[in-house]
Design an enzyme around this catalytic site. Structure first.
Site, PDB file in Angstrom:
ATOM      1  N   ASN A 182      -5.064   0.437   0.707  1.00 14.29           N
ATOM      2  CA  ASN A 182      -4.351   1.189   1.730  1.00 14.29           C
ATOM      3  C   ASN A 182      -5.274   1.453   2.910  1.00 14.29           C
ATOM      4  O   ASN A 182      -6.422   1.861   2.735  1.00 14.29           O
ATOM      5  CB  ASN A 182      -3.868   2.529   1.174  1.00 14.29           C
ATOM      6  CG  ASN A 182      -3.167   2.387  -0.156  1.00 14.29           C
ATOM      7  OD1 ASN A 182      -2.261   1.593  -0.308  1.00 14.29           O
ATOM      8  ND2 ASN A 182      -3.619   3.161  -1.128  1.00 14.29           N
ATOM      9  N   HIS A 199     -11.077  -5.606   2.575  1.00 16.75           N
ATOM     10  CA  HIS A 199      -9.650  -5.677   2.923  1.00 16.75           C
ATOM     11  C   HIS A 199      -9.321  -4.939   4.220  1.00 16.75           C
ATOM     12  O   HIS A 199      -8.280  -5.222   4.838  1.00 16.75           O
ATOM     13  CB  HIS A 199      -8.803  -5.082   1.804  1.00 16.75           C
ATOM     14  CG  HIS A 199      -8.378  -6.048   0.753  1.00 16.75           C
ATOM     15  ND1 HIS A 199      -7.821  -7.276   1.037  1.00 16.75           N
ATOM     16  CD2 HIS A 199      -8.388  -5.949  -0.607  1.00 16.75           C
ATOM     17  CE1 HIS A 199      -7.509  -7.889  -0.093  1.00 16.75           C
ATOM     18  NE2 HIS A 199      -7.852  -7.125  -1.106  1.00 16.75           N
ATOM     19  N   ALA A 237      -7.884  -1.136  -7.908  1.00 20.44           N
ATOM     20  CA  ALA A 237      -7.854  -0.369  -6.666  1.00 20.44           C
ATOM     21  C   ALA A 237      -6.791  -0.968  -5.753  1.00 20.44           C
ATOM     22  O   ALA A 237      -6.231  -2.032  -6.025  1.00 20.44           O
ATOM     23  CB  ALA A 237      -9.222  -0.380  -5.982  1.00 20.44           C
ATOM     24  N   MET A 238      -6.530  -0.284  -4.631  1.00 24.30           N
ATOM     25  CA  MET A 238      -5.545  -0.751  -3.659  1.00 24.30           C
ATOM     26  C   MET A 238      -6.023  -0.428  -2.255  1.00 24.30           C
ATOM     27  O   MET A 238      -6.444   0.689  -1.974  1.00 24.30           O
ATOM     28  CB  MET A 238      -4.191  -0.086  -3.924  1.00 24.30           C
ATOM     29  CG  MET A 238      -3.133  -0.424  -2.889  1.00 24.30           C
ATOM     30  SD  MET A 238      -2.776  -2.203  -2.831  1.00 24.30           S
ATOM     31  CE  MET A 238      -2.067  -2.323  -1.190  1.00 24.30           C
ATOM     32  N   GLU A 270     -12.327  -3.602  -1.714  1.00 21.39           N
ATOM     33  CA  GLU A 270     -11.325  -2.867  -0.932  1.00 21.39           C
ATOM     34  C   GLU A 270     -11.793  -2.649   0.506  1.00 21.39           C
ATOM     35  O   GLU A 270     -10.978  -2.695   1.437  1.00 21.39           O
ATOM     36  CB  GLU A 270     -11.019  -1.529  -1.606  1.00 21.39           C
ATOM     37  CG  GLU A 270     -10.567  -1.636  -3.050  1.00 21.39           C
ATOM     38  CD  GLU A 270      -9.448  -2.643  -3.266  1.00 21.39           C
ATOM     39  OE1 GLU A 270      -8.530  -2.725  -2.426  1.00 21.39           O
ATOM     40  OE2 GLU A 270      -9.500  -3.373  -4.280  1.00 21.39           O
TER      41      GLU A 270
END
Length: 848
Positions: A271, A305, A268-269, A302
């Site tokens: 953003n 984050h 995952a990322m 995530e």
């Protein structure tokens, strides 16, 4: 290409000149299949008269205007950077360009769904790839606001960091324009654009400050029937509540979308407000509980984050570890305390720590706070040190300063540095205030040195079994001799009926090569002494001889799953270190795995079992070991509870390790329905895995693969077919696979990755022998001609590691000797070489 690899010195010099206010980015996604129009207006201040550059990966630059003056694109742009000279105090830069879609999972990735022909786009910018979509000062400490305006087909969903506006139709066309509001000040690598006919489910939650936060879960239309959005929302709400309370800071963005996208390179990322996930987390077939749990941990990773990484961001990538380690630690504790996956720390021990220990024993290991000279250094440092060791060290730090003090320090850090950039010392300063501990020495030993310590007990007793002396001995490898302070627990376990249970637990600080534990003197020696009970410390552990015999005899009887995982890990580690015979390890696993309750522990242990059989057993005995393991796994599958996770895993690994005619008959019977295991449906993905087992044994043809693909002509099916074709066990097939991957630069990342998995899948490694010379002859060409992620996949995935021979060692060393340049490439080869050298060492132990 010159300028691609931004150095830290260049970034520091640019930061000293430039401060960015805003980006206004206009994208047209309707201009063709290969390129899109990208226009960027950048407002920034600068040192008057200075010169610098801005990053822009482009096919064509049509216009560059700086402070109202048109510049010649051919003069100032090389397709990677645009030179900016004679800057003013206040500057306005306008760039119009054509940028390229990718199929490598970097920049703006374009995917066509084979099911319905629909086009799906998504961005992936970490580390240096926002420059592939718009013109940008590509470094994390030049934060700015970002306003996106996007033209796309009117029927599409278009998602970015800010809430999605109502699209404005373009009269007379099937297009529309989405005009997003500016973001808060964020780094470019966490900006995002996802566009296409995604199916979406929407919901909302109320944050701690009373705001309504819109939620969205997105997936491709052809996968949407499998998207369990309600469960995703439930985990998201649990995570929001946990983090907002523990961080004492409300969610910092306006909405939270989670988008499951095709051909994604990572899990995952993060953003900001628009997290992208791999589609493997959309379960179209049965998956193991380990994968289900991992999805929850990833969701919460995530989400963490959004605070640590997005709200507060590191200045440069040397503190990348802090982003990832914090999210790894925070997601694990949130999973354990806020969801039904209460044994998440057992999973962390089994998977993350084993990854960390493996990485930390490679010749390329590095301190948690790594030296990051340029972007290539960043790419190779997305590793087991950055994620897993860092997360483990943070767990140790929490034990060191105290949980409440840790959360209080983190909360103060968020408030003090919101929407700014920081360094490690900024966090440690807050933790010193809340804990009252000086962390400078702790940081120096744990974060600025490499290597893993080994801890073992030294116990003496009298004739009645009463302890007369107890010490914890600490050692370090010669290459990394640091002796560290540890906060850890010691557990005393005794047999009680049919279970091995913990009677007493002692928590203490240890330091130095020897720590005497006086409080244990006078106590009766238990059946098993477990150093690092509850897994607080980051260290390899060894059992004393009496405890080891108890563990081997009663491993499956240890009541606590985390304690079992620690013992599993200790024995595996001693096998990798050539202290325990690989043959004994195989017997230990097959004798105890049937009753393991934790899915990740089982999955990892069976993976290690396969590694042992294929590379650690001496070559002369390997075929017999693989046959024995395959037959035993099939027996265990037949004995397992119908429908259980264990049954499912045993069948999957049986297919992976099948090697005889009887195994082939069982696989074929499962596929055609003549062999039935109660509770185990042969769904689409399992059918592919069973077919892989047949192909591995020469019992299925390309026509069989084509027939299966005809039934499953989806993205998943195409990837599975690529894997199966590469599994064909002949030298001719392996060489053809190698040639196709190296010579064809049009293959998308997911096909490349799955093809390398099939290429490495062998029972008889000699099939790879003809590829060895081609491999080393191709390395530099691969590195120079492919994007980083594709190059890394090829260099790791085509290395003929299963051969594990002295000849492979010598050829690897010869290539390294002849190629002293390109550190990132050398590191990949060096790590693969280290794996072969370790395998040869363990083989020697097996032979001895």
């Amino acid at each position: 290409m010159p300028g691609e690899n931004l150095t830290r010195v260049e970034a520091e010099e640019r930061k000293a000149i430039v401060d960015v206010a805003s980006y206004d980015i206009t994208l047209d996604l309707t201009t063709g299949d290969e390129t899109f129009s990208s226009a960027t207006v950048v407002s920034f201040t600068a040192t008057p008269g200075a010169s610098t550059f801005i990053d822009a990966f482009t096919r064509t630059v049509r216009r560059v205007t700086l402070n109202g003056v048109d510049l010649d694109p051919a003069t100032v742009s090389d397709g990677v950077r645009i030179q900016l000279n004679n800057l003013q105090a206040e500057n306005m830069l306008e760039v119009e360009a054509d940028a390229e879609y990718t199929n490598s999972g970097e920049g703006l990735h374009r995917f066509v769904d084979p099911v319905d022909g629909e086009v799906y786009l998504y961005s992936q910018f970490e580390v240096p790839d926002s420059r592939r979509m718009y013109t940008v000062f590509e470094q994390p400490d030049l934060k700015a606001t970002f306003r996106f305006t996007v033209t796309a087909p009117a029927a599409w969903q278009v998602v970015s960091n800010s809430p999605t506006p109502e699209p404005q139709p373009i009269e007379g066309t099937d297009k529309a324009i989405w005009r997003f509001e500016p973001t808060p000040r964020i780094s470019s690598y966490i900006t995002a654009l996802v566009a296409g006919p995604y199916a979406v489910t929407r919901s909302e939650l109320t944050s701690r400050d009373g705001r309504t936060i819109p939620l969205g879960v997105f997936s491709r239309a052809s996968l949407s029937q499998y998207m369990d959005a309600d469960y995703i929302f439930e985990k998201t709400r649990q995570g929001f509540a946990y983090f907002e309370e523990k961080f004492d800071y409300a969610y910092p963005f306006e909405k939270y979308d989670q988008l499951f996208v095709p051909e994604f390179n990572a899990g995952a990322m993060e953003n900001a407000g628009a997290v992208t996930f791999t589609e493997t987390y959309v379960f179209r077939s049965k998956v193991t509980d380990a994968i289900k749990e991992r999805r929850v941990v990833t969701i919460l990773h995530e989400l963490a984050h959004m605070w640590f990484g997005d709200l507060v961001t590191m200045k440069w990538w040397n503190d990348l570890w802090l982003n990832e380690s914090f999210a790894e630690w925070a997601s694990t504790i949130a999973t354990a305390e806020a969801t039904e996956w209460t044994e998440a720390w057992t999973t962390f021990q089994a998977m993350e720590k084993s990854w960390a220990y493996r990485q930390d024993q490679l010749p390329t290991t590095h301190p948690v706070v790594a030296t990051i000279n340029d972007l290539e250094d960043v790419q190779v440092n997305f590793d087991g040190i950055t994620y897993a060791k860092g997360g483990s060290v943070l767990k140790q730090l929490v034990a060191w300063v105290g949980r409440d003090a840790f959360f209080a320090g983190v909360a103060a850090y968020f408030k003090k540095h919101k929407f700014q950039n920081t360094e490690l010392r900024d966090l440690l300063a807050e933790l010193e205030v809340t804990s009252g501990r000086d962390l400078s020495g702790w940081s120096a030993k744990w974060l600025e040195t490499a290597g893993v310590n080994t801890l073992r007990p030294e116990i003496s007793t009298d004739e009645n079994g009463v302890i007369t002396g107890f010490a914890v001995l600490q050692s370090a490898p010669e290459s990394h001799p640091t002796i560290r302070p540890h906060r850890l627990a010691i557990g005393f376990y005794n047999l009680s009926g049919t279970k091995l249970v913990r009677d007493e637990r002692f928590e203490l600080d240890i330091d130095g090569e020897r720590t005497d534990v006086a409080e244990l003197v006078g106590k009766r020696r238990p059946d098993l002494v477990l150093i690092n009970d509850d897994d607080l410390a980051y260290a390899k552990i060894r059992l004393d001889e009496a405890s080891l015999q108890t563990a081997i005899a009663h491993l499956s009887d240890i009541e606590n799953p985390l304690a079992r995982a620690l013992v599993w890990g200790s024995v595996w580690d001693s096998t990798r270190d050539a202290e325990t015979s690989p043959t004994d390890y195989i017997r230990l696993v097959l004798g105890n795995i049937a009753t393991e309750t934790e899915s990740t522990t089982m999955r990892l242990t069976l993976t290690q079992l396969a590694t042992t059989a294929r590379t650690y057993i001496v070559p002369a005995e390997r075929a017999a070991a693989i046959e024995y393991i395959g037959s035993t796994l099939w027996e265990l599958a037949q004995l397992a509870a119908p429908g259980s996770d264990a049954q499912f895993q045993f069948v999957k690994f049986f297919a992976n390790l099948a090697s005889t005619g009887d195994h082939v008959a069982a696989l074929r019977g499962l596929r055609d329905g003549t062999v039935v295991l109660e509770g185990l449906p042969i769904d689409t993905d399992l059918a592919w895995e069973l077919l892989d087992g047949l192909v591995l044994n020469g019992a299925a043809t390309d026509a069989d693969i084509a027939a299966e693909l005809a039934k499953d002509n989806t993205a998943n099916g195409q990837q599975a077919a690529a894997r199966a074709r590469a599994t064909v066990p002949t030298s001719e097939s392996k060489l053809a696979t190698f040639t196709e991957l190296v010579d064809n630069d049009k293959l998308p990342n997911a096909i490349v990755r799955n093809t390398t998995l099939g290429y490495q899948h062998v029972n008889d490694a000699s099939a790879l022998a003809p590829v060895v010379d081609r491999y080393f002859a191709s390395l530099n060409t691969i590195w120079e001609s492919r994007s980083y992620h594709i190059a890394e996949t090829l260099i790791d995935g085509l290395y003929p590691a299963p051969l594990a021979s002295q000849e492979l060692v010598e050829k690897s060393r010869a290539w390294l000797d002849a190629n002293p340049e390109t550190p990132a490439l050398r590191r990949l080869v060096t790590e693969n070489l280290a794996g072969v050298e370790r395998a040869l060492s363990v083989q020697a132990r097996d032979a001895g």
